[in-house]
Write an enzyme that holds these catalytic residues in place. Structure first.
Site, PDB file in Angstrom:
ATOM      1  N   ASP A   4     -19.472 -14.954  34.974  1.00  0.00           N
ATOM      2  CA  ASP A   4     -19.042 -14.566  36.485  1.00  0.00           C
ATOM      3  C   ASP A   4     -18.768 -12.965  36.204  1.00  0.00           C
ATOM      4  OD1 ASP A   4     -18.474 -14.303  38.908  1.00  0.00           O
ATOM      5  OD2 ASP A   4     -16.348 -15.243  38.885  1.00  0.00           O
ATOM      6  N   ASP A   6     -16.537 -10.990  38.939  1.00  0.00           N
ATOM      7  CA  ASP A   6     -15.340 -10.659  39.326  1.00  0.00           C
ATOM      8  C   ASP A   6     -14.171 -11.337  38.687  1.00  0.00           C
ATOM      9  OD1 ASP A   6     -15.650  -8.564  41.752  1.00  0.00           O
ATOM     10  OD2 ASP A   6     -17.050  -9.950  41.905  1.00  0.00           O
ATOM     11  N   ASP A 176     -13.680 -17.604  36.247  1.00  0.00           N
ATOM     12  CA  ASP A 176     -12.489 -17.617  36.646  1.00  0.00           C
ATOM     13  C   ASP A 176     -11.861 -18.220  38.015  1.00  0.00           C
ATOM     14  OD1 ASP A 176     -13.587 -15.537  38.249  1.00  0.00           O
ATOM     15  OD2 ASP A 176     -11.298 -15.112  38.821  1.00  0.00           O
TER      16      ASP A 176
END
Length: 225
Positions: A4, A6, A176
């Site tokens: 990922d 961000d 996250d």
């Protein structure tokens, strides 16, 4: 090796367009991408154009945007029309909450409340937005955001598709957020899953923040070298 963006390769910020890569991230990804037999992919909820523009990352990378909906190119006209109709439904709702922001993505509409100082109002807005969603849409809750997609694509199915296309022997995935759990659950026992930050997760491993994620990538690049 997939990740990922961000919250993993870039710290979370209030203004998404200002999410620059963590120091060392670009160099570590470039080293990994140059290793024989390694493919590096970015898998994001952002639209592909936004992800490429904001990250500034270049080189031999595979790009998967909109939670997997943008895998082979942009959406069809019919799906874009559904997205625009959804954005119109959310617009007045978001306008009534100071600090809230409506983001229209290629395959989804997202209600952001990270900058809403009235936290009860932020929670109420997300609940109200969720109540407007009909069963034909796909809800993707995240950190201070509710994203509603016009397709049922997710990061897990996108990763499986990419791995099959490449004939990959194994997958390493770093994520996250809530939507990354789809990827963690989709991967097998021989794959490696890493959660960045706190929170309940299906990932087998965890590091505390994007700086540690970059350290992990640098460790892998060193090992492959």
């Amino acid at each position: 090796m997939a990740s990922d963006y961000d919250g993993v390769l870039a710290p979370l910020v209030d203004v998404p367009s200002e999410a620059v890569p963590q120091p060392g991230a670009a160099e570590a990804l470039a080293r990994l991408a140059a290793a024989p037999g390694v493919t590096v992919a970015l898998v994001s909820g952002r639209g592909l154009a936004d992800l490429q523009r904001t990250s500034g990352l270049t080189g031999e990378l595979r790009w998967i945007g909109s939670h997997g909906a943008e895998f082979d190119g942009p959406l069809t006209g019919e799906l874009a029309e559904r997205r625009d109709a959804l954005a119109a439904r959310f617009a007045d709702l978001v306008a009534g909450t100071p600090g809230a922001r409506l983001e229209v993505k290629p395959a989804a509409v997202a209600v952001h409340v990270r900058q809403v100082t009235d936290r009860p109002a932020a929670a109420a807005l997300l609940a109200a937005a969720g109540a407007l969603v009909d069963p034909s849409l796909t809800v993707k809750p995240g950190k201070d955001v509710l994203e509603v997609a016009v397709t049922d694509a997710d990061k897990g199915s996108a990763l499986r598709r990419l791995a099959a296309e490449l004939g990959a022997a194994g997958v390493l995935y770093l994520g996250d957020d809530v939507t990354d759990e789809d990827a963690f659950r989709a991967l097998g026992a021989d794959d490696v899953t890493v959660k960045i930050g706190e929170g309940v997760t299906a990932a087998a491993h965890r590091v505390p923040d994007p700086a540690a994620a970059v350290q992990l990538l640098e460790f892998l690049a060193d090992a492959l070298a």
